[in-house]
Design a protein around this motif. Structure first.
Motif, PDB file in Angstrom:
ATOM      1  N   ALA A 273      48.784  36.959  49.103  1.00 14.02           N
ATOM      2  CA  ALA A 273      48.195  37.750  48.025  1.00 14.02           C
ATOM      3  C   ALA A 273      49.234  38.661  47.389  1.00 14.02           C
ATOM      4  O   ALA A 273      49.274  38.819  46.162  1.00 14.02           O
ATOM      5  CB  ALA A 273      47.027  38.570  48.565  1.00 14.02           C
ATOM      6  N   GLU A 274      50.086  39.258  48.217  1.00 13.11           N
ATOM      7  CA  GLU A 274      51.132  40.136  47.689  1.00 13.11           C
ATOM      8  C   GLU A 274      52.140  39.338  46.869  1.00 13.11           C
ATOM      9  O   GLU A 274      52.594  39.786  45.810  1.00 13.11           O
ATOM     10  CB  GLU A 274      51.834  40.841  48.858  1.00 13.11           C
ATOM     11  N   TYR A 275      52.500  38.150  47.351  1.00 15.15           N
ATOM     12  CA  TYR A 275      53.435  37.297  46.610  1.00 15.15           C
ATOM     13  C   TYR A 275      52.845  36.911  45.263  1.00 15.15           C
ATOM     14  O   TYR A 275      53.526  36.958  44.240  1.00 15.15           O
ATOM     15  CB  TYR A 275      53.766  36.043  47.423  1.00 15.15           C
ATOM     16  N   LYS A 276      51.560  36.533  45.260  1.00 16.64           N
ATOM     17  CA  LYS A 276      50.898  36.149  44.009  1.00 16.64           C
ATOM     18  C   LYS A 276      50.816  37.335  43.049  1.00 16.64           C
ATOM     19  O   LYS A 276      51.003  37.184  41.836  1.00 16.64           O
ATOM     20  CB  LYS A 276      49.495  35.595  44.281  1.00 16.64           C
ATOM     21  N   ARG A 277      50.543  38.524  43.575  1.00 15.72           N
ATOM     22  CA  ARG A 277      50.482  39.716  42.727  1.00 15.72           C
ATOM     23  C   ARG A 277      51.826  39.956  42.038  1.00 15.72           C
ATOM     24  O   ARG A 277      51.890  40.212  40.826  1.00 15.72           O
ATOM     25  CB  ARG A 277      50.101  40.937  43.564  1.00 15.72           C
ATOM     26  N   ALA A 278      52.907  39.866  42.817  1.00 14.70           N
ATOM     27  CA  ALA A 278      54.239  40.071  42.251  1.00 14.70           C
ATOM     28  C   ALA A 278      54.578  38.968  41.248  1.00 14.70           C
ATOM     29  O   ALA A 278      55.194  39.218  40.204  1.00 14.70           O
ATOM     30  CB  ALA A 278      55.280  40.116  43.369  1.00 14.70           C
ATOM     31  N   TRP A 279      54.197  37.725  41.569  1.00 16.10           N
ATOM     32  CA  TRP A 279      54.437  36.603  40.653  1.00 16.10           C
ATOM     33  C   TRP A 279      53.698  36.818  39.335  1.00 16.10           C
ATOM     34  O   TRP A 279      54.269  36.637  38.259  1.00 16.10           O
ATOM     35  CB  TRP A 279      53.999  35.294  41.303  1.00 16.10           C
ATOM     36  N   ASP A 280      52.421  37.190  39.448  1.00 13.46           N
ATOM     37  CA  ASP A 280      51.612  37.405  38.240  1.00 13.46           C
ATOM     38  C   ASP A 280      52.204  38.513  37.375  1.00 13.46           C
ATOM     39  O   ASP A 280      52.175  38.445  36.137  1.00 13.46           O
ATOM     40  CB  ASP A 280      50.174  37.747  38.619  1.00 13.46           C
ATOM     41  N   GLN A 281      52.745  39.534  38.021  1.00  5.84           N
ATOM     42  CA  GLN A 281      53.363  40.629  37.286  1.00  5.84           C
ATOM     43  C   GLN A 281      54.583  40.141  36.520  1.00  5.84           C
ATOM     44  O   GLN A 281      54.788  40.480  35.351  1.00  5.84           O
ATOM     45  CB  GLN A 281      53.754  41.749  38.255  1.00  5.84           C
ATOM     46  N   ARG A 282      55.389  39.325  37.168  1.00  3.56           N
ATOM     47  CA  ARG A 282      56.571  38.752  36.497  1.00  3.56           C
ATOM     48  C   ARG A 282      56.144  37.784  35.398  1.00  3.56           C
ATOM     49  O   ARG A 282      56.796  37.698  34.357  1.00  3.56           O
ATOM     50  CB  ARG A 282      57.458  38.037  37.513  1.00  3.56           C
ATOM     51  N   ALA A 283      55.044  37.049  35.638  1.00  6.33           N
ATOM     52  CA  ALA A 283      54.565  36.094  34.642  1.00  6.33           C
ATOM     53  C   ALA A 283      54.114  36.813  33.373  1.00  6.33           C
ATOM     54  O   ALA A 283      54.391  36.361  32.254  1.00  6.33           O
ATOM     55  CB  ALA A 283      53.417  35.270  35.219  1.00  6.33           C
ATOM     56  N   ARG A 284      53.440  37.952  33.558  1.00  7.51           N
ATOM     57  CA  ARG A 284      53.005  38.718  32.385  1.00  7.51           C
ATOM     58  C   ARG A 284      54.202  39.267  31.605  1.00  7.51           C
ATOM     59  O   ARG A 284      54.201  39.268  30.371  1.00  7.51           O
ATOM     60  CB  ARG A 284      52.091  39.867  32.826  1.00  7.51           C
ATOM     61  N   ALA A 285      55.211  39.694  32.369  1.00  5.01           N
ATOM     62  CA  ALA A 285      56.407  40.234  31.710  1.00  5.01           C
ATOM     63  C   ALA A 285      57.143  39.149  30.946  1.00  5.01           C
ATOM     64  O   ALA A 285      57.613  39.358  29.818  1.00  5.01           O
ATOM     65  CB  ALA A 285      57.328  40.872  32.746  1.00  5.01           C
ATOM     66  N   SER A 286      57.240  37.951  31.543  1.00  6.38           N
ATOM     67  CA  SER A 286      57.966  36.859  30.879  1.00  6.38           C
ATOM     68  C   SER A 286      57.209  36.341  29.671  1.00  6.38           C
ATOM     69  O   SER A 286      57.805  35.868  28.707  1.00  6.38           O
ATOM     70  CB  SER A 286      58.211  35.711  31.866  1.00  6.38           C
ATOM     71  N   ALA A 287      55.876  36.464  29.708  1.00  2.00           N
ATOM     72  CA  ALA A 287      55.064  35.985  28.584  1.00  2.00           C
ATOM     73  C   ALA A 287      55.292  36.834  27.339  1.00  2.00           C
ATOM     74  O   ALA A 287      55.092  36.369  26.212  1.00  2.00           O
ATOM     75  CB  ALA A 287      53.583  35.996  28.959  1.00  2.00           C
ATOM     76  N   GLU A 288      55.720  38.064  27.528  1.00  2.00           N
ATOM     77  CA  GLU A 288      55.971  38.950  26.395  1.00  2.00           C
ATOM     78  C   GLU A 288      57.221  38.548  25.626  1.00  2.00           C
ATOM     79  O   GLU A 288      57.383  38.898  24.455  1.00  2.00           O
ATOM     80  CB  GLU A 288      56.096  40.393  26.885  1.00  2.00           C
ATOM     81  N   THR A 289      58.135  37.824  26.320  1.00  2.00           N
ATOM     82  CA  THR A 289      59.359  37.349  25.675  1.00  2.00           C
ATOM     83  C   THR A 289      59.477  35.856  25.937  1.00  2.00           C
ATOM     84  O   THR A 289      60.182  35.440  26.852  1.00  2.00           O
ATOM     85  CB  THR A 289      60.598  38.076  26.225  1.00  2.00           C
ATOM     86  N   PRO A 290      58.783  35.013  25.190  1.00  2.00           N
ATOM     87  CA  PRO A 290      58.791  33.564  25.438  1.00  2.00           C
ATOM     88  C   PRO A 290      60.202  32.989  25.340  1.00  2.00           C
ATOM     89  O   PRO A 290      60.920  33.253  24.388  1.00  2.00           O
ATOM     90  CB  PRO A 290      57.890  33.006  24.340  1.00  2.00           C
ATOM     91  N   THR A 291      60.552  32.207  26.371  1.00  2.00           N
ATOM     92  CA  THR A 291      61.838  31.487  26.345  1.00  2.00           C
ATOM     93  C   THR A 291      61.592  30.083  26.831  1.00  2.00           C
ATOM     94  O   THR A 291      60.742  29.390  26.317  1.00  2.00           O
ATOM     95  CB  THR A 291      62.887  32.215  27.218  1.00  2.00           C
ATOM     96  N   VAL A 292      62.302  29.686  27.888  1.00  2.00           N
ATOM     97  CA  VAL A 292      62.154  28.334  28.425  1.00  2.00           C
ATOM     98  C   VAL A 292      60.958  28.317  29.368  1.00  2.00           C
ATOM     99  O   VAL A 292      60.887  29.105  30.298  1.00  2.00           O
ATOM    100  CB  VAL A 292      63.429  27.908  29.199  1.00  2.00           C
TER     101      VAL A 292
END
Length: 296
Positions: A273-292
């Motif tokens: 759950a902690e890993y998924k929380r951290a992943w989701d946080q990074r996913a939201r951040a990366s979605a703000e700056t679309p790249t590859v």
């Protein structure tokens, strides 16, 4: 490849633009590994990658069927213990993380090491977690340890644990000459398949391991690397958990207790759950700056 006596020359030709190249040699078995990075897209922000949500996890209960795994002093079999714990983890993940949970085995049946990660790949899983119990010739050995794949083991103890788990291949049906031996080409493919996910595998291992050691208040044997066949070829972050020593009389008594098994399952779940929380946080951040976009 060109040969000149005992020497050989390997030529690698790229049809398109290649990124940076790093060559390294590994032993046991001897091989050359070429790590080729993708060319940098000048239009993409450095260090940014668009992550997709974690949707599917494959939980792998080690051993099974005619492969009992390790056996404790009073008869506790690893295959039964880890299947029970894996089922408990699966229920928690399905109920609280909203992820699709798949099991490589849900009964006392035998699954080859190759088929376990092959199944995860076919299901396009985002995470692969293999659950095992440890064994040692010294009955006092105790604690939990967590592994991710590497052709070079962290230390001799890690190498011995991998050798013990890899011994399962002797119980598999032979597939031809040299069956049961590590094929050099296959080993190279394993290295390449996991190289892209090694950082994430390491991160997943650390998070789940910390959760287990802090929650269970058990000896911390650390996060290590070793050449586990069951992790070979996984096209996603993959880890192997050793939840305790069935060969330790004191730990075997605890591992037989259903309440303690619940504690283990909840500790593993909390780490996921902690890993998924951290992943989701990074996913939201990366979605703000679309790249590859990262796809599996």
């Amino acid at each position: 490849m060109d040969r000149a006596g005992s020497d050989g020359l390997l030529r690698v030709v790229y049809e398109g633009t290649a990124g940076t190249l790093r060559a390294s040699t590994l032993a046991d078995p001897p091989r050359i590994v070429l790590d080729v990075a993708r060319p940098v897209d000048p239009g993409a922000r450095e260090g940014r990658e668009q992550l997709t949500p974690l949707k599917t996890i494959v939980l792998d209960a080690g051993h099974g069927g005619h492969d009992s795994g390790a056996t404790g002093p009073t008869g506790l079999m690893e295959k039964d213990l880890v299947l029970d714990v894996t089922r408990r983890v699966a229920k928690l993940v399905a109920a609280q993380l909203g992820m699709k949970v798949l099991l490589t085995r849900d009964s006392d049946n035998f699954v080859t090491l190759r088929d376990r990660t092959s199944y995860a790949n076919k299901q396009h899983a985002d995470l692969f977690v293999s659950i095992h119990a440890n064994a040692h010739r010294e009955a006092a050995a105790d604690g939990v340890e967590t592994y991710f794949l590497s052709s070079e083991a962290t230390d001799s103890a890690a190498r011995q644990v991998a050798a013990l788990e890899n011994g399962v291949v002797q119980l598999e049906q032979p597939t031809g000459r040299g069956a049961g031996q590590v094929d050099i080409v296959k080993a190279i493919l394993w290295d390449l398949a996991q190289s892209e996910f090694q950082v994430e595998s390491s991160r997943l291992a650390e998070v789940v391991h910390d959760s287990m050691t802090q929650t269970l208040r058990i000896s911390n044997r650390g996060v290590k690397q070793a050449g586990f066949y069951v992790l070979g070829g996984a096209a996603m972050p993959a880890v192997l958990l050793e939840i305790g020593f069935v060969t330790n009389p004191r730990e075997e008594r605890k591992l037989k207790d259903t309440k303690y098994r619940d504690e283990i399952a909840r500790a593993i779940f909390s780490g996921l759950a902690e890993y998924k929380r951290a992943w989701d946080q990074r996913a939201r951040a990366s979605a703000e700056t679309p790249t590859v976009t990262r796809t599996r």
